[in-house]
Design an enzyme around this catalytic site. Structure first.
Site, PDB file in Angstrom:
ATOM      1  CG  ASP A  65      -3.741   0.214   6.938  1.00 21.89           C
ATOM      2  OD1 ASP A  65      -3.752   0.643   5.775  1.00 21.89           O
ATOM      3  OD2 ASP A  65      -4.098   0.863   7.942  1.00 21.89           O
ATOM      4  CG  ASP A  71      -3.144  -6.492   2.044  1.00 18.94           C
ATOM      5  OD1 ASP A  71      -3.059  -5.824   3.087  1.00 18.94           O
ATOM      6  OD2 ASP A  71      -4.055  -6.403   1.230  1.00 18.94           O
ATOM      7  CD  GLU A  94      -1.199   0.787   1.138  1.00 19.73           C
ATOM      8  OE1 GLU A  94      -1.333  -0.415   0.867  1.00 19.73           O
ATOM      9  OE2 GLU A  94      -1.358   1.256   2.281  1.00 19.73           O
ATOM     10  CD  GLU A  95       0.253  -3.799   1.681  1.00 22.55           C
ATOM     11  OE1 GLU A  95      -0.964  -3.627   1.776  1.00 22.55           O
ATOM     12  OE2 GLU A  95       0.985  -3.916   2.683  1.00 22.55           O
ATOM     13  CG  ASP A 116      -3.838   0.145  -2.164  1.00 20.54           C
ATOM     14  OD1 ASP A 116      -4.652   0.888  -1.573  1.00 20.54           O
ATOM     15  OD2 ASP A 116      -3.388  -0.914  -1.669  1.00 20.54           O
ATOM     16  CG  LEU A 118      -6.565  -7.178  -1.929  1.00 20.96           C
ATOM     17  CD1 LEU A 118      -6.985  -7.243  -3.389  1.00 20.96           C
ATOM     18  CD2 LEU A 118      -6.283  -8.586  -1.430  1.00 20.96           C
ATOM     19  CG  ASP A 119      -7.968   0.564  -0.800  1.00 13.60           C
ATOM     20  OD1 ASP A 119      -7.121   1.252  -0.232  1.00 13.60           O
ATOM     21  OD2 ASP A 119      -9.197   0.702  -0.622  1.00 13.60           O
ATOM     22  CD  GLU A 280      -5.713   4.459  -0.252  1.00 14.91           C
ATOM     23  OE1 GLU A 280      -5.150   5.360   0.412  1.00 14.91           O
ATOM     24  OE2 GLU A 280      -6.346   3.521   0.291  1.00 14.91           O
TER      25      GLU A 280
HETATM   26  P1  P6P Z   1     -12.005   4.004   8.009  1.00 13.67           P
HETATM   27  C1  P6P Z   1      -9.148   0.742   3.803  1.00 13.67           C
HETATM   28  O1  P6P Z   1      -8.203   0.543   4.828  1.00 13.67           O
HETATM   29  C2  P6P Z   1      -9.125   2.211   3.435  1.00 13.67           C
HETATM   30  O2  P6P Z   1      -7.859   2.597   3.044  1.00 13.67           O
HETATM   31  C3  P6P Z   1     -10.134   2.450   2.331  1.00 13.67           C
HETATM   32  O3  P6P Z   1     -10.285   1.361   1.481  1.00 13.67           O
HETATM   33  C4  P6P Z   1     -11.398   2.756   3.091  1.00 13.67           C
HETATM   34  O4  P6P Z   1     -12.283   3.597   2.387  1.00 13.67           O
HETATM   35  C5  P6P Z   1     -10.877   3.474   4.333  1.00 13.67           C
HETATM   36  O5  P6P Z   1      -9.555   2.971   4.546  1.00 13.67           O
HETATM   37  C6  P6P Z   1     -11.733   3.163   5.538  1.00 13.67           C
HETATM   38  O6  P6P Z   1     -11.178   3.883   6.630  1.00 13.67           O
HETATM   39  O7  P6P Z   1     -11.172   4.936   8.864  1.00 13.67           O
HETATM   40  O8  P6P Z   1     -13.337   4.595   7.662  1.00 13.67           O
HETATM   41  O9  P6P Z   1     -12.124   2.592   8.529  1.00 13.67           O
END
Ligand code: P6P
Length: 334
Positions: A65, A71, A94-95, A116, A118-119, A280
């Site tokens: 990502d 982040d 996660e980073e 994680d 900043l998810d 997550e």
């Molecule tokens: P997609 C954000 O990058 C993440 O990890 C989650 O927070 C989110 O639900 C998911 O990915 C979104 O992924 O493939 O639907 O864009």
């Protein structure tokens, strides 16, 4: 009508600690220190659009990502808030590709922290809710610096987990095994105040959350399940509503309060899906079960998955008990 009882996070932690006579208070200090990190992150997230902190930092995290500056800020904030307390023996983010040692000059404690920072950060620029997720284990090794074995524990070994959702208001939701409790940040006093005591997820919801753009890669069982939810529902004569924010913490938080199911299946492109087990799926599965819900990877309970790699991914089907159970039936039938 007098003011309702004001319960700060601090008071709540102490009251739960008192229920455990053997508690040393060290663990409570971990939660207290984490809440400081969350307030500092909130301060930057809440003004992100103003101080030009936005924009990709130009790097990519281990999961591929693109890393946004917030982040990095959130990641550094948690580390700097937690590294010197003497309660942790090792951290993992996660980073970061590998585990994070506690600096030599600081004492090592008996807990392990994974986070994680900043998810959902891809949503920052669009002002969509984002979140921080954390998970706490007891160390397995006996002393000194923690090891990868201290980190790679199955989810059922967690002693606490939680998240902060930075949305229309900022809420901290956590559990230490005594139910799930939600605290809303009052910015005027800088305190997290108890707003949702003992959250229980409805046994069944009317919402499903999945990225339908991945439909063509789904297995047949997933396709049949989603189609089933879209048809008339005998019990309520209306189909489920589709709600997908694309920020896991926000999607999970809504389903926790309203009921429903969130799915990130494995598919023809990646059998393990996108979401990370340790950062997550495990913490949210812990919370969901504490709130009376279920979380599976399609074959077994998320919390029973034995981790082998720090950033491994697993499919995730999480939410109301009856919804996850019905989904599991469709997955098994294929
Ligand atoms: P997609 C954000 O990058 C993440 O990890 C989650 O927070 C989110 O639900 C998911 O990915 C979104 O992924 O493939 O639907 O864009």
């Amino acid at each position: 009508m007098g003011q309702s009882k004001i319960v700060t996070l601090e008071r709540h932690i102490i009251e739960i600690e008192r229920r455990h006579p053997g508690a040393t208070g060290n663990f409570s200090n971990v939660l207290r220190d984490l809440s400081l990190a969350f307030k500092i992150i909130w301060r930057e997230v809440s003004k992100a659009g103003l101080v030009n902190i936005l924009g990709a930092a130009g790097t990519q995290n281990v999961s591929g990502d693109s890393v946004k500056k917030l982040d990095v800020f959130a990641d550094e904030t948690i580390f700097k808030t937690m590294d010197h307390s003497g309660h942790l023996c090792v951290m993992a983010s996660e980073e970061h590709e590998s585990i994070i040692a506690i600096p030599d000059q600081y004492p090592k404690g008996k807990y392990v922290l994974l986070y994680d920072p900043l998810d959902g950060s891809g949503n920052i620029d669009a002002n969509v809710s984002i979140g921080t997720i954390f998970s706490v284990y007891r160390r397995i090794s006996h002393q000194g610096n923690g090891t990868i074995e201290d980190i790679l524990q199955p989810g059922y070994k967690q002693i606490a987990a939680g998240y902060v959702v930075f949305g229309s208001s900022t809420m901290l939701v956590y559990s230490t095994g005594d139910g799930v409790h939600g605290f809303t940040l009052d910015p005027s006093i800088g305190e997290f105040l108890l707003s949702h005591e003992d959250i229980k997820i409805p046994k069944r919801g009317k919402i499903y959350s999945v990225n339908e753009g991945n439909y063509k890669w789904w297995d047949n069982g997933v396709k049949r399940y989603i189609k089933h939810l879209q048809e008339e529902d005998a019990a309520t004569s209306r189909p489920y509503a589709s709600r997908y924010i694309g920020s896991l913490v926000a999607d999970f938080h809504r389903n926790l309060l309203y009921g429903g199911i969130y799915l990130y299946p494995g598919d023809a492109r990646n059998r393990n899906g996108k979401l990370r087990l340790m950062y997550e799926n495990n913490p949210l599965a812990y919370l969901c079960e504490q709130a009376g819900g279920r979380a599976i990877n399609g074959e077994k309970r998320i919390l029973d998955v034995i981790p082998t790699e720090l950033h491994q991914r697993t499919p995730l089907f999480i939410g109301s008990e009856e919804d996850v159970t019905l989904c599991e039936k469709f997955l098994r039938e294929g």
